[in-house]
Design a protein around this motif. Structure first.
Motif: not given
Length: 363
Positions: A280-294, A320-329, A345-347
């Protein structure tokens, strides 16, 4: 000092617009509570209803256990500090601070003592004879605070009092307001649209949108466990990244998005709650500090760096991830060039999961 209780408080304007819809909560004796939300969300309307400057359509408002729905503003024992300083230009600092007490017929000796005590607290004792035109913006704001302080009210109401100040003054005045509250212990309601002010000042925060309360909690609980997508996106700077897609479960959990599949691993903490959402469709949220370099072998997703923002003690990577804007801290270091493909990687233990339609939190 007093407890303020709102029971299903509602404001409906003659044109049918609902400014505040069924607001129910209690402000504890001595608490500093912040009302926050975007422009037009109802926060100032709610504050003016507490002050008596806006009529109540329905519901009950109590201050110190006394219902004050029909009590005039001057008899509610509440002091309000407005967005504009509203100082009399022809009066000195001392005269501006004393004005409300003189209107109430307080003895001159008592007025002088209260004004000097407040001026000392606000570090204005050497400016009592100055006119507002000779003061800085921060000093004028302190005079407006002093005018409220000298009344020694049960409740302070502050309506975006720092919005006219520059960034440096806003920071120093935030510290000053927090210090004053600790010293005085007066019940205080503070309105702001600035989520940084809300997070740093409030013992608890009421998040409003469209006249409705979205969530009431401590600053860190709101940040770590937002009740819905609105709160998740509103609180936090930069805002939470949101990935929308279809949840899959094979050898492990994954999110199938229009821009590719994002592997989520085993997600042991969330597995039980997510079982009904498989396929099913769903939305995942990840804070900028939890989008970590890998490195590429352990990455959940890759993204192109559009703009790096070094701010001293940290760097914001606008991606830019495809059509999606993201921010990493990330921690400070050598800045990659714009256009660089980076891996993240995602925390997994810090992911937020929401329903796609109503936006209610699932995990």
């Amino acid at each position: 000092m007093a407890t303020v209780t709102l029971d299903r408080l509602r404001k409906v304007y003659p044109n049918g617009h609902v400014g505040v819809d069924e607001a129910t909560f209690e402000i504890a004796d001595g608490e500093l509570l912040v009302l926050v939300g975007p422009s037009g969300c109802g926060k100032t309307t709610l504050l003016r209803m507490i002050a008596g400057l806006e009529s109540i359509s329905s519901g009950t408002l109590s201050v110190g256990g006394r219902v004050v729905n029909e009590v005039p503003p001057k008899d509610r024992d509440i002091a309000m500090v407005f967005q504009n300083y509203a100082l009399y230009p022809h009066m000195t600092v001392a005269q501006n601070m004393a004005f409300g007490l003189r209107l109430r017929g307080k003895p001159k000796a008592e007025i002088d003592v209260r004004v000097r005590d407040a001026a000392k607290l606000l570090e204005l004792e050497h400016r009592l004879d100055a006119l507002p035109a000779a003061l800085s913006g921060g000093q004028r704001q302190r005079v407006a605070l002093g005018r409220a302080l000298v009344r020694e009210p049960k409740v302070f109401l502050l309506d975006e009092p720092l919005s006219n100040l520059d960034a440096k003054l806003r920071l120093s005045m935030r510290v000053e307001i927090a210090r004053l509250h600790r010293q005085l212990g007066t019940t205080t309601v503070y309105v702001t649209h600035d989520q940084v002010e809300a997070m740093t000042l409030g013992q608890r925060i009421v998040v409003l949108n469209g006249g409705q309360i979205q969530q009431i909690d401590t600053p860190m609980r709101l940040y770590e466990k937002p009740a819905n997508l609105f709160v998740a996106g509103f609180l936090g700077s930069p805002a939470m990244n949101l990935l929308r897609g279809t949840l899959r479960h094979g050898s492990g959990w994954s999110l199938e998005t229009p821009d590719g599949t994002v592997p989520l691993g085993e997600l042991p903490a969330q597995s039980h709650e997510l079982l009904p959402w498989i396929d099913r469709e769903i939305v995942f949220g990840v804070r900028p500090e939890d989008l970590r370099l890998a490195d590429a072998d352990h990455a959940a997703l890759s993204a192109v760096l559009e703009v790096p923002e070094p701010v001293g003690n940290e760097i914001f990577l606008n991606l830019r991830h495809g059509s999606q804007s993201l921010v990493s801290r990330v921690a400070p270091g050598a800045l990659p060039e714009a256009g660089t493909v980076m891996h993240f990687a995602l925390a997994h233990d810090r992911l937020h999961v929401f329903e796609p339609s109503g936006g209610t939190r699932i995990v």
